[in-house]
Scaffold this motif. Structure first.
Motif, PDB file in Angstrom:
ATOM      1  N   GLU A  95      33.323  27.809  72.411  1.00 55.73           N
ATOM      2  CA  GLU A  95      33.705  27.319  73.734  1.00 55.73           C
ATOM      3  C   GLU A  95      33.141  28.297  74.750  1.00 55.73           C
ATOM      4  O   GLU A  95      33.350  29.506  74.627  1.00 55.73           O
ATOM      5  CB  GLU A  95      35.226  27.243  73.861  1.00 55.73           C
ATOM      6  CG  GLU A  95      35.850  26.237  72.921  1.00 55.73           C
ATOM      7  CD  GLU A  95      37.354  26.327  72.911  1.00 55.73           C
ATOM      8  OE1 GLU A  95      38.000  25.447  73.510  1.00 55.73           O
ATOM      9  OE2 GLU A  95      37.887  27.274  72.307  1.00 55.73           O
ATOM     10  N   GLU A 134      27.725  18.633  71.750  1.00 57.90           N
ATOM     11  CA  GLU A 134      28.296  19.447  72.822  1.00 57.90           C
ATOM     12  C   GLU A 134      29.004  18.561  73.828  1.00 57.90           C
ATOM     13  O   GLU A 134      28.535  17.462  74.132  1.00 57.90           O
ATOM     14  CB  GLU A 134      27.217  20.265  73.532  1.00 57.90           C
ATOM     15  CG  GLU A 134      26.684  21.412  72.707  1.00 57.90           C
ATOM     16  CD  GLU A 134      25.815  22.364  73.515  1.00 57.90           C
ATOM     17  OE1 GLU A 134      25.417  22.016  74.654  1.00 57.90           O
ATOM     18  OE2 GLU A 134      25.532  23.460  73.010  1.00 57.90           O
ATOM     19  N   SER A 135      30.118  19.055  74.322  1.00 54.23           N
ATOM     20  CA  SER A 135      30.876  18.356  75.359  1.00 54.23           C
ATOM     21  C   SER A 135      30.947  19.285  76.568  1.00 54.23           C
ATOM     22  O   SER A 135      31.388  20.434  76.448  1.00 54.23           O
ATOM     23  CB  SER A 135      32.282  18.043  74.838  1.00 54.23           C
ATOM     24  OG  SER A 135      33.094  17.561  75.871  1.00 54.23           O
ATOM     25  N   THR A 136      30.473  18.805  77.731  1.00 53.95           N
ATOM     26  CA  THR A 136      30.370  19.662  78.915  1.00 53.95           C
ATOM     27  C   THR A 136      31.114  19.060  80.098  1.00 53.95           C
ATOM     28  O   THR A 136      31.041  17.859  80.326  1.00 53.95           O
ATOM     29  CB  THR A 136      28.886  19.870  79.297  1.00 53.95           C
ATOM     30  OG1 THR A 136      28.209  20.439  78.184  1.00 53.95           O
ATOM     31  CG2 THR A 136      28.739  20.791  80.486  1.00 53.95           C
ATOM     32  N   THR A 152      31.830  24.276  78.322  1.00 52.96           N
ATOM     33  CA  THR A 152      31.138  23.591  77.228  1.00 52.96           C
ATOM     34  C   THR A 152      31.820  23.877  75.898  1.00 52.96           C
ATOM     35  O   THR A 152      32.157  25.023  75.601  1.00 52.96           O
ATOM     36  CB  THR A 152      29.666  24.053  77.141  1.00 52.96           C
ATOM     37  OG1 THR A 152      29.034  23.857  78.403  1.00 52.96           O
ATOM     38  CG2 THR A 152      28.908  23.293  76.075  1.00 52.96           C
ATOM     39  N   GLN A 166      30.985  25.669  84.656  1.00 49.84           N
ATOM     40  CA  GLN A 166      30.655  24.709  83.604  1.00 49.84           C
ATOM     41  C   GLN A 166      31.369  25.120  82.324  1.00 49.84           C
ATOM     42  O   GLN A 166      31.230  26.245  81.861  1.00 49.84           O
ATOM     43  CB  GLN A 166      29.146  24.678  83.369  1.00 49.84           C
ATOM     44  CG  GLN A 166      28.728  23.737  82.258  1.00 49.84           C
ATOM     45  CD  GLN A 166      27.226  23.678  82.116  1.00 49.84           C
ATOM     46  OE1 GLN A 166      26.537  23.216  83.019  1.00 49.84           O
ATOM     47  NE2 GLN A 166      26.705  24.153  80.987  1.00 49.84           N
ATOM     48  N   SER A 210      31.089  23.402  71.838  1.00 48.88           N
ATOM     49  CA  SER A 210      30.048  23.117  70.855  1.00 48.88           C
ATOM     50  C   SER A 210      30.695  22.858  69.500  1.00 48.88           C
ATOM     51  O   SER A 210      31.371  23.736  68.956  1.00 48.88           O
ATOM     52  CB  SER A 210      29.077  24.291  70.739  1.00 48.88           C
ATOM     53  OG  SER A 210      28.512  24.583  71.992  1.00 48.88           O
TER      54      SER A 210
END
Length: 197
Positions: free
Chosen positions: A94, A115-117, A107, A105, A109
């Motif tokens: 993270e 990946e989620s952002t 993120t 930002q 992983s």
């Protein structure tokens, strides 16, 4: 403190559960900093143990019922469960990228590489704080971003918790908190740009 490839400094900490985690920090410029918490990697031993247990149980049922569909179902369920776990549950890292002139930002992983952002504009950020909560009859601490209420400049519209998968202990959270506050303080005085190297 160790330096890892990519120019990031790394320090070892522990999660609330006691699992080892690593805090990686990279300073791109005076007003741009990246902080990443890396959790423990997926253990092949535990994965093999779960897979073996499921397949042994399926073989036992197959021996009793002599139905080959039991074995097929066990293989399908194991593979499907593994894909779901790696793609939607197991988060390896993270990270938080703070750019004083733009925003924050966040993120996540996943073990599968997904990946989620989420990006939060700096104009929406009221503050970054360490909060406390009661979990399983003990007090734990977590870092969160307070979002500015557009209707009330003194109010908070939303609380965005950070590092929810890795759950670092307080000593690690304090390190991240200090880095965030340094950039937030700069933003209050002189707006600067971020030159990522």
């Amino acid at each position: 403190m160790a330096v890892v490839p990519g120019g990031m400094e790394e320090r070892r900490y522990r999660a609330v559960s006691g699992a080892p985690i690593a805090l990686r920090r990279r300073q791109h410029s005076a007003s741009c900093r990246e902080l990443a918490v890396r959790g423990p990697r997926l253990q092949l031993r535990s994965l093999s143990a779960v897979t073996s247990a499921v397949w042994l149980a399926a073989y036992g049922l197959f021996a009793l019922s002599e139905n080959s569909m039991v074995l097929s179902a066990a293989i399908f369920i194991t593979l499907f469960g593994l894909i779901v776990y790696l793609h939607f549950v197991k988060i390896d890292q993270e990270s938080l990228l703070i750019i004083g002139s733009l925003g924050i930002q966040v993120t996540s992983s996943y073990a599968s590489g997904k990946e989620s952002t989420t990006f939060i504009e700096m104009s929406q950020v009221k503050d970054v704080v360490i909060n406390e909560a009661i979990h399983m009859q003990k007090v734990i601490y977590y870092l969160c971003i307070l979002l500015q209420d557009p209707q009330d400049p003194q109010g908070v519209s939303e609380v965005v918790p950070l590092f929810q998968s890795s759950k670092p202990r307080l000593d690690c959270l304090i390190e991240v908190y200090k880095s965030c506050q340094e950039i937030l303080e700069q933003r209050k005085t002189v707006p600067q740009s971020c030159g990522i190297k």
